[in-house]
Write a protein that holds these residues in place. Sequence first.
Motif, PDB file in Angstrom:
ATOM      1  N   HIS A 128      -7.134  -8.846  -8.735  1.00 19.29           N
ATOM      2  CA  HIS A 128      -7.967  -8.000  -7.873  1.00 19.29           C
ATOM      3  C   HIS A 128      -7.622  -6.505  -7.999  1.00 19.29           C
ATOM      4  CE1 HIS A 128     -10.274  -7.114  -4.186  1.00 19.29           C
ATOM      5  NE2 HIS A 128      -9.285  -6.309  -3.875  1.00 19.29           N
ATOM      6  N   HIS A 132      -9.657  -2.919  -9.033  1.00 21.39           N
ATOM      7  CA  HIS A 132      -9.684  -1.607  -8.365  1.00 21.39           C
ATOM      8  C   HIS A 132      -9.241  -0.497  -9.318  1.00 21.39           C
ATOM      9  CE1 HIS A 132     -10.769  -2.457  -4.268  1.00 21.39           C
ATOM     10  NE2 HIS A 132      -9.808  -3.346  -4.088  1.00 21.39           N
ATOM     11  N   SER A 153      -5.232   0.097  -0.734  1.00 18.85           N
ATOM     12  CA  SER A 153      -6.197  -0.830  -0.124  1.00 18.85           C
ATOM     13  C   SER A 153      -5.647  -1.320   1.212  1.00 18.85           C
ATOM     14  CB  SER A 153      -6.443  -1.999  -1.079  1.00 18.85           C
ATOM     15  OG  SER A 153      -5.298  -2.808  -1.143  1.00 18.85           O
ATOM     16  N   GLY A 154      -6.317  -2.355   1.742  1.00 18.01           N
ATOM     17  CA  GLY A 154      -5.865  -2.894   3.020  1.00 18.01           C
ATOM     18  C   GLY A 154      -4.548  -3.641   2.896  1.00 18.01           C
ATOM     19  N   GLY A 155      -4.257  -4.143   1.721  1.00 20.18           N
ATOM     20  CA  GLY A 155      -3.051  -4.944   1.536  1.00 20.18           C
ATOM     21  C   GLY A 155      -2.013  -4.318   0.626  1.00 20.18           C
ATOM     22  N   GLY A 180      -3.919   1.235   4.116  1.00 22.07           N
ATOM     23  CA  GLY A 180      -5.117   0.743   4.807  1.00 22.07           C
ATOM     24  C   GLY A 180      -4.748   0.046   6.108  1.00 22.07           C
ATOM     25  N   ASP A 184      -5.931   0.738   9.798  1.00 25.08           N
ATOM     26  CA  ASP A 184      -6.532  -0.344  10.588  1.00 25.08           C
ATOM     27  C   ASP A 184      -5.792  -0.580  11.906  1.00 25.08           C
ATOM     28  OD1 ASP A 184      -8.431  -0.706   8.628  1.00 25.08           O
ATOM     29  OD2 ASP A 184      -7.383  -2.358   7.654  1.00 25.08           O
ATOM     30  N   GLY A 197     -10.270   1.811   9.148  1.00 26.15           N
ATOM     31  CA  GLY A 197     -10.195   3.011   8.308  1.00 26.15           C
ATOM     32  C   GLY A 197     -11.369   3.950   8.490  1.00 26.15           C
ATOM     33  N   PRO A 198     -12.577   3.472   8.205  1.00 31.35           N
ATOM     34  CA  PRO A 198     -13.732   4.363   8.341  1.00 31.35           C
ATOM     35  C   PRO A 198     -13.931   4.846   9.780  1.00 31.35           C
ATOM     36  CG  PRO A 198     -14.302   2.370   7.120  1.00 31.35           C
ATOM     37  CD  PRO A 198     -12.929   2.167   7.644  1.00 31.35           C
ATOM     38  N   GLY A 293      -9.863   0.667  -1.152  1.00 27.26           N
ATOM     39  CA  GLY A 293     -10.671   1.074  -0.009  1.00 27.26           C
ATOM     40  C   GLY A 293     -10.332   2.423   0.598  1.00 27.26           C
ATOM     41  N   VAL A 294      -9.044   2.731   0.729  1.00 26.85           N
ATOM     42  CA  VAL A 294      -8.636   4.001   1.354  1.00 26.85           C
ATOM     43  C   VAL A 294      -9.045   5.191   0.474  1.00 26.85           C
ATOM     44  CG1 VAL A 294      -6.679   5.282   2.331  1.00 26.85           C
ATOM     45  CG2 VAL A 294      -6.734   2.805   2.525  1.00 26.85           C
ATOM     46  N   ASN A 297     -11.615   7.588   1.626  1.00 28.41           N
ATOM     47  CA  ASN A 297     -11.337   8.540   2.713  1.00 28.41           C
ATOM     48  C   ASN A 297     -11.581   9.987   2.258  1.00 28.41           C
ATOM     49  OD1 ASN A 297      -9.177  10.380   4.259  1.00 28.41           O
ATOM     50  ND2 ASN A 297      -9.831   8.706   5.572  1.00 28.41           N
ATOM     51  N   THR A 324     -14.482   0.035  -2.165  1.00 29.59           N
ATOM     52  CA  THR A 324     -14.043  -1.183  -1.480  1.00 29.59           C
ATOM     53  C   THR A 324     -14.382  -2.382  -2.371  1.00 29.59           C
ATOM     54  OG1 THR A 324     -16.081  -1.005  -0.243  1.00 29.59           O
ATOM     55  CG2 THR A 324     -14.121  -0.312   0.893  1.00 29.59           C
ATOM     56  N   ASP A 325     -14.009  -3.583  -1.918  1.00 30.19           N
ATOM     57  CA  ASP A 325     -14.122  -4.758  -2.775  1.00 30.19           C
ATOM     58  C   ASP A 325     -15.560  -5.013  -3.258  1.00 30.19           C
ATOM     59  OD1 ASP A 325     -11.489  -4.973  -2.296  1.00 30.19           O
ATOM     60  OD2 ASP A 325     -11.632  -6.675  -0.927  1.00 30.19           O
TER      61      ASP A 325
HETATM   62  O1  KG4 Z   1      -9.786  -2.350  -1.204  1.00 31.28           O
HETATM   63  P1  KG4 Z   1     -10.318  -2.843   0.091  1.00 31.28           P
HETATM   64  O2  KG4 Z   1     -11.816  -2.892   0.285  1.00 31.28           O
HETATM   65  O3  KG4 Z   1      -9.800  -4.268   0.431  1.00 31.28           O
HETATM   66  C1  KG4 Z   1      -8.524  -4.712   0.107  1.00 31.28           C
HETATM   67  O4  KG4 Z   1      -8.353  -5.137  -1.071  1.00 31.28           O
HETATM   68  O5  KG4 Z   1      -7.667  -4.588   0.986  1.00 31.28           O
HETATM   69  O6  KG4 Z   1      -9.655  -1.902   1.206  1.00 31.28           O
HETATM   70  C2  KG4 Z   1      -9.906  -2.074   2.570  1.00 31.28           C
HETATM   71  C3  KG4 Z   1      -9.123  -1.036   3.331  1.00 31.28           C
HETATM   72  C4  KG4 Z   1      -9.150  -1.254   4.821  1.00 31.28           C
HETATM   73  O7  KG4 Z   1      -7.837  -1.121   5.318  1.00 31.28           O
HETATM   74  C5  KG4 Z   1     -10.058  -0.139   5.311  1.00 31.28           C
HETATM   75  O8  KG4 Z   1      -9.776   0.267   6.639  1.00 31.28           O
HETATM   76  C6  KG4 Z   1      -9.741   0.953   4.320  1.00 31.28           C
HETATM   77  O9  KG4 Z   1      -9.647   0.273   3.089  1.00 31.28           O
HETATM   78  N1  KG4 Z   1     -10.790   1.994   4.253  1.00 31.28           N
HETATM   79  C7  KG4 Z   1     -10.602   3.262   4.635  1.00 31.28           C
HETATM   80  C8  KG4 Z   1     -11.845   3.923   4.478  1.00 31.28           C
HETATM   81  N2  KG4 Z   1     -12.735   3.016   3.984  1.00 31.28           N
HETATM   82  C9  KG4 Z   1     -12.067   1.831   3.855  1.00 31.28           C
HETATM   83  N3  KG4 Z   1      -9.508   3.879   5.113  1.00 31.28           N
HETATM   84  C10 KG4 Z   1      -9.634   5.186   5.417  1.00 31.28           C
HETATM   85  N4  KG4 Z   1     -10.782   5.889   5.298  1.00 31.28           N
HETATM   86  C11 KG4 Z   1     -11.912   5.308   4.841  1.00 31.28           C
HETATM   87  N5  KG4 Z   1     -13.031   6.018   4.716  1.00 31.28           N
END
Ligand code: KG4
Length: 362
Positions: A128, A132, A153-155, A180, A184, A197-198, A293-294, A297, A324-325
């Motif tokens: 995964h 990214h 990312s979130g993880g 992330g 969150d 995040g958003p 995902g981050v 930002n 994002t994913d």
């Molecule tokens: O990569 P992703 O879609 O999923 C994973 O593989 O984890 O990342 C998701 C993460 C979440 O923690 C979400 O809150 C964060 O990315 N995220 C953001 C923004 N958009 C998504 N964090 C800060 N600002 C954003 N605009």
Amino acid sequence: MTMTPGTAPLRILGIESSCDETGVALVELPEGVAGAAAPRLLAHALHSQIDMHQAYGGVVPELASRDHIRRVVPLLRETLAGAGLGLEAVDVVAHTRGPGLAGALLVGTGAACALAMALDRPVLGVHHLEGHLLSPFLSADPPEFPFVALLVSGGHTQLMRVDGVGRYALLGETIDDAAGEAFDKSAKMLGLGYPGGPALARLAEQGHPQAYRLPRPLLRGDLLDFSFAGLKTAVWTQLAKIDAGEDTVGDGHAQERADLAASTQAAIVEVLVAKSLLALKQTGLKRLVVAGGVGANRQLRADLDAQCRRRGVRVHYPELHLCTDNGAMIALAAAMRLQSGQAEARRQYDFDVRPRWDLASV
Ligand code: KG4
Ligand code: ZN
């Protein structure tokens, strides 16, 4: 190699289901694995489970798996319709093998293997994070190797040195929470729901980033590791103080909350920017790729762009909708692996998934 290497176009279907998004995409290698032509995205379709998980304040793994089951076939149909192609046009089926939620990964992987078996096509499991990492190669301004990659990312929160497809060296990573996750969890404390995040970024736009001095752990020194766990405690403590204070305006401390959101975002962004610059300095590289995902930002992008411009460093991002994913990055990573000779797709349909999987070992 079970596919015919050649210069005929090769179409790779990608299926992503590692967490709370089901993604399907079709990517084409216009000149096949043997040609030099870059992969291009023919079509993709995505379903986000955000609405479903919102009621629970976070991802419920069992619900995620069940929803992937419902979505994967309709998204496959949508993707093929978008590309104007039929199932027979698929030459290779790629899927996310890990890391992620085991049950969720099993859905995409099972669907991919069943489809490949029915079509008599080879399959390829993809990491995964590699998806990214390589996703900016689908943008109008693709990077060139080598580069430093900030994967947020979130993880995961990692800095990698990337010398080519499959040539990834870990420079540093978080020792506790991911960036992330910091977004969150802070958002959750502020009552902003999921995904935070958003939402936190939106609230931060109305706040003052210097209003509260929050910790920036591991900022000094030459370590490239991150730590975000202390931040949530600091946010919690500050929030308790705000809530205990007198609400003179009667707005539920709206401004203080926006200030806290802005201060939290500023702390996370400052650490991510500083460590990225340090990694560039230590490696001597002049190219940075930001993914995960981050990476969507806005504050992070603005600060990184400004700091990198000053240092003559080029920064590359995936297209915003591919931050994002999504399935496109999985099909792309498979295409790039095949093209670079780093992987083989096989007609082997028994499968497993890797919920924990180190990218440097791929
Ligand atoms: O990569 P992703 O879609 O999923 C994973 O593989 O984890 O990342 C998701 C993460 C979440 O923690 C979400 O809150 C964060 O990315 N995220 C953001 C923004 N958009 C998504 N964090 C800060 N600002 C954003 N605009
Ligand atoms: Zn992801």
